[in-house]
Write an enzyme that holds these catalytic residues in place. Structure first.
Site, mmCIF file in Angstrom:
data_model
loop_
_atom_site.group_PDB
_atom_site.id
_atom_site.type_symbol
_atom_site.label_atom_id
_atom_site.label_comp_id
_atom_site.label_asym_id
_atom_site.label_seq_id
_atom_site.Cartn_x
_atom_site.Cartn_y
_atom_site.Cartn_z
ATOM 1 C CG HIS A 157 39.164 68.372 108.699
ATOM 2 N ND1 HIS A 157 38.872 68.338 110.133
ATOM 3 C CD2 HIS A 157 39.765 69.769 108.473
ATOM 4 C CE1 HIS A 157 39.333 69.634 110.313
ATOM 5 N NE2 HIS A 157 39.806 70.152 109.454
ATOM 6 C CB SER A 278 41.033 37.740 97.150
ATOM 7 O OG SER A 278 39.718 37.226 97.305
ATOM 8 C CD GLU A 291 45.135 45.298 104.297
ATOM 9 O OE1 GLU A 291 44.033 44.634 104.888
ATOM 10 O OE2 GLU A 291 45.425 44.736 103.277
#
Ligand code: ARG
Length: 461
Positions: A157, A278, A291
């Site tokens: 979980h 970035s 990703e």
């Protein structure tokens, strides 16, 4: 002007939109190598059977080699008016060798031609993917062996569950990838029958030898039913299913890499090679490769769904809808290939932050199960009662903001008087993982054995 290949009964050429929607050369140029191999096998068989002369077959075969070389060199001018790779190749052959080129298509249709080309392409791609997947396994196994003892939190979980080792976690993916490779292998076995010679749908009246072409192209045997041969694409669907499952495995791992590289988790670091910055936030180091692996899995799964939907309403035999089989398949398998390569790169690149992992492994009362197991072993409590006692000790620790190890013996005896100081032996994370010696368990000793076993298996194949 009407089409040279099939325009006999047509007075004029197609509308521009017709040409655009009909053409597949924009993507099926990728089948060039397979198309030429299929044609060469076909013409050699035609000669062997006395259907074309040996001299014509020789001229055609040489011409095909030249066309192949032109395509490979990038000099070939693909034509949209010629629809697809099959007619582009044949038309160029005719330019080179004249009307003899027209004998190549004897006892053959584009329907069996495309089916054989596509099978060959999928088969080649499965073989390449298998090598890549083995390389990813090798990268994982190497890391797993190195970090067989590194303790990290195991989650259920996504809540701290029990400590595990980093090596054990990596080997979980080695197992998944082994099954992925098995699925591709299985698909390859069923794929490996040759549809060439099924012709348009009904077979042919020429005395062809389908066993010869099947063998020449490395197939196990010819397909048994001509209708089935030209109208099914289950070999692609099965391969795409295997791809979708493999991509799903990679996506889950990618998601873990994304989590693990956050400052909050901080379990691993990726170098500059597999991260990006970035344009506005100077501190950032983003795990874009992970990703994208996660993102591309969506395309791979979508491509499987896409082809299932194309196929599900088609009556036998060939319908032009089936030209839609290729783009998704190319996209899917090429995306998967890139993802596997990126994953192998990230695995080799990643460095675990051992202290951080270990500290996280000990938080969240992750050794509570070890405490309960100790109560069963040392005090002979039934497990359910041990679970309850442990729960009360965890609650006590949590109220006082402590970890289990930080409680005193007196604290614990307040809950269960029979507890002795022996209990502290099982509360550390390293002790915990070392005790998980059951077959397949996370103990470092098991992990080392498994990693070494995998190394041998990977080296022997
Ligand atoms: N480009 C076609 C395809 O990919 C080749 C088969 C064409 N067959 C036909 N009967 N028009 O499916």
């Amino acid at each position: 002007m009407s089409n040279q290949m099939w325009g006999g009964r047509f007075a004029s050429g197609p509308d521009a939109i017709m040409e655009e929607i009909n053409a597949s050369i924009g993507f099926d140029y990728r089948l060039a190598k397979q198309d030429i191999a299929g044609s060469k096998a076909h013409v050699a068989m035609l000669a062997k059977q006395g259907i074309v002369s040996a001299a014509d077959a020789e001229t055609i075969s040489k011409g095909l080699d030249e066309v192949g070389a032109e395509i490979e060199s990038g000099a070939f001018a693909f034509s949209r008016a010629l629809e697809d790779i099959h007619m582009n190749v044949e038309s160029r052959l005719a330019e080179k060798i004249g009307p003899t080129a027209g004998r190549l298509h004897t006892a053959r249709s584009r329907n069996d031609q495309v089916a054989v080309d596509f099978r060959l392409w999928v088969r080649d791609t499965i073989d390449e993917l298998d090598g890549q997947l083995a390389d990813l396994q090798a990268a994982l196994v190497e890391k797993a062996e190195k970090y067989a003892e590194a303790v990290m939190p195991g989650f259920t979980h996504l809540q701290s569950a029990q400590p595990v080792t980093f090596g054990h976690h990596l080997l979980a993916y080695v197992e998944m990838i082994a099954r992925d490779r098995g699925r591709f292998r299985d698909a390859r076995v069923r794929l490996n029958e040759c549809p060439l010679g099924a012709a348009a749908l009904a077979g042919t009246s020429f005395p062809i030898d389908r066993f010869a072409t099947a063998q020449a192209l490395g197939f196990d045997r010819p397909t048994a039913n001509s209708l089935d041969s030209v109208s099914d694409r289950d070999f692609a669907l099965e391969t795409l299913s295997a791809a979708a499952i493999a991509a799903t495995h990679l996506s889950r791992f990618a998601e873990e890499i994304v989590l693990w590289t956050t400052p909050q988790f901080g379990f691993i670091a990726l170098s500059d090679k597999f991260t990006t910055g970035s344009s506005i936030m100077p501190q950032k180091r983003n795990p874009d490769a992970a990703e994208l692996v996660r993102g591309k899995s969506g395309r791979v799964i979508g491509d499987l769904a896409g082809l299932l939907i194309v196929m599900k309403g088609l009556p036998l035999a060939y319908s032009k809808d089936m030209q839609e089989d290729k783009e998704g398949c190319f996209d899917s398998l090429q995306s998967l290939s890139l993802c596997v390569a990126a994953m192998a790169g990230m695995v080799r690149d990643m460095t675990p932050k051992l202290e951080k992992m270990k500290a996280a492994a000990g938080s969240g009362y992750s050794t509570a199960t070890d405490l309960a197991d100790w109560l069963v072993r040392a005090l002979n409590l039934p497990f359910r009662q041990a679970h309850h006692v442990t729960g009360r000790i965890v609650a006590l620790a949590s109220q006082s903001g402590k970890e289990l190890e930080q409680l005193t013996l007196a604290d614990m005896q307040g809950v269960e008087p029979a507890i002795t100081s022996e209990v502290f032996n099982v509360l550390g994370v390293e002790k915990s993982v070392r005790s998980r010696l059951s077959y397949g368990g996370t103990a470092p000793q098991n992990v080392l054995e498994q990693a070494r076993g995998w190394k041998q298996r990977l080296a022997s194949k």
